[in-house]
Design an enzyme around this catalytic site. Structure first.
Site, PDB file in Angstrom:
ATOM      1  N   GLU A  19       0.813  -1.210   0.000  1.00  0.00           N
ATOM      2  CA  GLU A  19       0.000   0.000   0.000  1.00  0.00           C
ATOM      3  C   GLU A  19       0.856   1.275   0.000  1.00  0.00           C
ATOM      4  O   GLU A  19       0.412   2.338   0.419  1.00  0.00           O
ATOM      5  CB  GLU A  19      -0.941  -0.015   1.205  1.00  0.00           C
ATOM      6  CG  GLU A  19      -1.928  -1.160   1.178  1.00  0.00           C
ATOM      7  CD  GLU A  19      -2.798  -1.210   2.421  1.00  0.00           C
ATOM      8  OE1 GLU A  19      -3.796  -0.473   2.456  1.00  0.00           O
ATOM      9  OE2 GLU A  19      -2.461  -1.964   3.342  1.00  0.00           O
ATOM     10  N   PHE A 199     -14.412 -15.230   0.109  1.00  0.00           N
ATOM     11  CA  PHE A 199     -13.415 -14.209  -0.203  1.00  0.00           C
ATOM     12  C   PHE A 199     -12.093 -14.615   0.442  1.00  0.00           C
ATOM     13  O   PHE A 199     -12.017 -14.845   1.652  1.00  0.00           O
ATOM     14  CB  PHE A 199     -13.861 -12.838   0.283  1.00  0.00           C
ATOM     15  CG  PHE A 199     -14.992 -12.267  -0.529  1.00  0.00           C
ATOM     16  CD1 PHE A 199     -14.722 -11.501  -1.656  1.00  0.00           C
ATOM     17  CD2 PHE A 199     -16.308 -12.519  -0.184  1.00  0.00           C
ATOM     18  CE1 PHE A 199     -15.753 -10.985  -2.414  1.00  0.00           C
ATOM     19  CE2 PHE A 199     -17.345 -12.008  -0.949  1.00  0.00           C
ATOM     20  CZ  PHE A 199     -17.070 -11.244  -2.071  1.00  0.00           C
ATOM     21  N   VAL A 200     -11.063 -14.719  -0.390  1.00  0.00           N
ATOM     22  CA  VAL A 200      -9.730 -15.117   0.059  1.00  0.00           C
ATOM     23  C   VAL A 200      -8.867 -13.860   0.129  1.00  0.00           C
ATOM     24  O   VAL A 200      -8.739 -13.123  -0.853  1.00  0.00           O
ATOM     25  CB  VAL A 200      -9.117 -16.151  -0.908  1.00  0.00           C
ATOM     26  CG1 VAL A 200      -7.727 -16.565  -0.429  1.00  0.00           C
ATOM     27  CG2 VAL A 200     -10.026 -17.371  -1.040  1.00  0.00           C
ATOM     28  N   SER A 207      -6.491  -2.166   1.550  1.00  0.00           N
ATOM     29  CA  SER A 207      -6.770  -1.537   0.265  1.00  0.00           C
ATOM     30  C   SER A 207      -7.241  -2.540  -0.784  1.00  0.00           C
ATOM     31  O   SER A 207      -7.091  -2.323  -1.982  1.00  0.00           O
ATOM     32  CB  SER A 207      -5.543  -0.777  -0.260  1.00  0.00           C
ATOM     33  OG  SER A 207      -5.240   0.293   0.582  1.00  0.00           O
ATOM     34  N   SER A 208      -7.796  -3.662  -0.327  1.00  0.00           N
ATOM     35  CA  SER A 208      -8.349  -4.691  -1.207  1.00  0.00           C
ATOM     36  C   SER A 208      -7.302  -5.294  -2.145  1.00  0.00           C
ATOM     37  O   SER A 208      -7.638  -5.824  -3.203  1.00  0.00           O
ATOM     38  CB  SER A 208      -9.525  -4.140  -2.023  1.00  0.00           C
ATOM     39  OG  SER A 208     -10.555  -3.703  -1.172  1.00  0.00           O
ATOM     40  N   GLY A 242     -25.777  -8.249   2.021  1.00  0.00           N
ATOM     41  CA  GLY A 242     -26.109  -7.020   2.719  1.00  0.00           C
ATOM     42  C   GLY A 242     -25.368  -5.820   2.194  1.00  0.00           C
ATOM     43  O   GLY A 242     -24.516  -5.913   1.306  1.00  0.00           O
ATOM     44  N   GLU A 335     -14.105  -5.570   9.149  1.00  0.00           N
ATOM     45  CA  GLU A 335     -12.742  -5.328   9.622  1.00  0.00           C
ATOM     46  C   GLU A 335     -12.645  -3.960  10.273  1.00  0.00           C
ATOM     47  O   GLU A 335     -13.569  -3.138  10.172  1.00  0.00           O
ATOM     48  CB  GLU A 335     -11.732  -5.448   8.489  1.00  0.00           C
ATOM     49  CG  GLU A 335     -11.956  -4.502   7.338  1.00  0.00           C
ATOM     50  CD  GLU A 335     -10.970  -4.748   6.197  1.00  0.00           C
ATOM     51  OE1 GLU A 335     -10.326  -3.772   5.781  1.00  0.00           O
ATOM     52  OE2 GLU A 335     -10.848  -5.900   5.736  1.00  0.00           O
ATOM     53  N   SER A 346     -11.333   9.472   0.073  1.00  0.00           N
ATOM     54  CA  SER A 346     -11.432   8.472   1.134  1.00  0.00           C
ATOM     55  C   SER A 346     -12.681   8.673   1.981  1.00  0.00           C
ATOM     56  O   SER A 346     -13.068   9.806   2.299  1.00  0.00           O
ATOM     57  CB  SER A 346     -10.194   8.512   2.037  1.00  0.00           C
ATOM     58  OG  SER A 346      -9.050   8.093   1.333  1.00  0.00           O
TER      59      SER A 346
END
Length: 378
Positions: A19, A199-200, A207-208, A242, A335, A346
């Site tokens: 990142e 999702f792994v 930051s995905s 959701g 998270e 952001s």
């Protein structure tokens, strides 16, 4: 404090994680917005290989341009923070500082640092490592301490602590490098019990980056390898239906009603998730602030965010990410980010702007809170 009229703030950014570019963009935003009449600012960049260097106070050189991020580049000098004193020194080398046998030929005292603002995302910055260095140097800093930073950076540990506090975090499995090497079939069997899609993710990245959405067992090895390229600890999460809701927290406030901001929402087309491009390149798609959430759910989410902040013993700031499934009445924490992004798009800064707190005042509140903390164990 220093003898000068304004407290000296060391803005640290870049770093060794994936990142790095996001951190530079965050620094660009903060260097632009920080109130120079209140704070004496020194920008300090960390290169991708961990070298500390002085950087020009030029936000435009650090911001995303045409969808591309910027990097901290090494020079002929290096900067160090002295242990126990909080003084900044710059070392000048004979020739290339990275060359074997390179000698220090000059030392410049840059003065005492009052507060560090570590704008580092991911490992070696948001995970308690650099916070430990600041503790050893005897200098105050913005954000969470060593332990809470380390726990919140690790998605598995975060979920473990929050689940123990009675907070819903969904279902997940941890896959370590040792487990995968010893018996990948057993790991796959555990993951399958979560149901597909899953999702792994790298356990300690943000930051995905390195995230894969997997719909069948045959695709798991590739996804786990991709995540493991960034972190040997891999977390696999069950898919949750959701809305994706985010809540900003300020630890300087006294309770959830003032210490949490109006909510933000990530609203993307079905089948997509909030990836790196959406977060830092696309400044239009998917963001809604304030989110259109009923007052009852908004209060529940904000109270839960405040509880999570307390359970993890956070300080300063955090952004808590939720799933809201109104069909099942579920509020689930995904998270907790202890150093959320501060780029122009952001969500954290947008949420507090919706609360009436402008960018400059938000930064001053964070710095003021940090300057009032005691040094040492607390």
């Amino acid at each position: 404090m220093t003898a000068i009229s304004r407290p000296r703030v060391l803005i640290v950014f870049g770093g060794r994680s994936c990142e790095h570019e996001v951190s530079c963009a965050t620094a660009a935003g903060i260097l632009t917005a920080i109130d120079r009449s209140k704070w004496d600012v020194i920008p300090l960049g960390i290169t991708r290989d961990g070298q500390w260097v002085r950087v020009a106070d030029d936000p435009s050189a650090l911001a995303f341009k045409d969808g591309k991020g910027q990097s901290v580049t090494p020079g002929s000098t290096r900067v160090a923070l002295t242990p126990g004193e909080g003084n900044l020194v710059e070392l000048t080398y004979e020739g290339d500082p990275n060359a074997p046998g390179s000698r220090v030929v000059g030392v410049e005292d840059l003065g005492h640092v009052d507060i560090v603002f570590p704008l580092l995302h991911g490992p070696y910055g948001e995970d308690g490592t650099i916070q430990g260095l600041f503790e050893m140097a005897g200098v105050r800093y913005v954000g969470c301490g060593v332990t809470s930073s380390a726990i919140a950076m690790d998605k598995h540990l975060t979920k473990t602590v929050l689940a123990a506090a009675g907070i819903n975090v969904g279902r997940w499995e941890l896959v370590t490098a040792r487990q995968w090497d010893a018996d990948p079939a057993a790991c796959v069997q555990r993951i399958e019990r979560l149901g597909f899609p899953v999702f792994v993710k790298p356990c300690r990245a943000g930051s995905s980056v390195g995230i894969s959405r997997v719909t069948c067992r045959e695709d798991l090895p590739v996804a786990i390898k991709e995540a493991a390229n960034l972190d040997p600890r891999v977390i696999v999460e069950a898919s949750i239906s959701g809305r994706e809701i985010e809540c900003g927290v300020l630890g300087s406030r006294s309770d959830w009603s003032t210490g949490t901001a109006p909510l933000g929402e990530i609203a993307l087309p079905e089948g997509e998730f909030y990836d790196y491009e959406h977060k830092y390149v696309d400044d239009v798609v998917g963001l809604c602030c304030p989110a259109e959430v009923s007052p009852a759910y908004a209060q529940r989410i904000r109270e839960t965010a405040w509880r999570a902040f307390d359970a993890l013993e956070c300080e300063g700031l955090a952004r808590v990410d939720f799933f809201l499934d109104e069909a099942t009445d579920a509020v689930i924490i995904n998270e907790v980010n202890t150093m959320p992004g501060f780029t122009p798009i952001s969500m954290y800064r947008q949420m507090w702007a919706a609360a009436g707190l402008n960018y400059s005042d938000l930064l001053s509140e964070l710095l003021t809170e940090a300057s009032g903390r005691p040094l040492g164990l607390r």
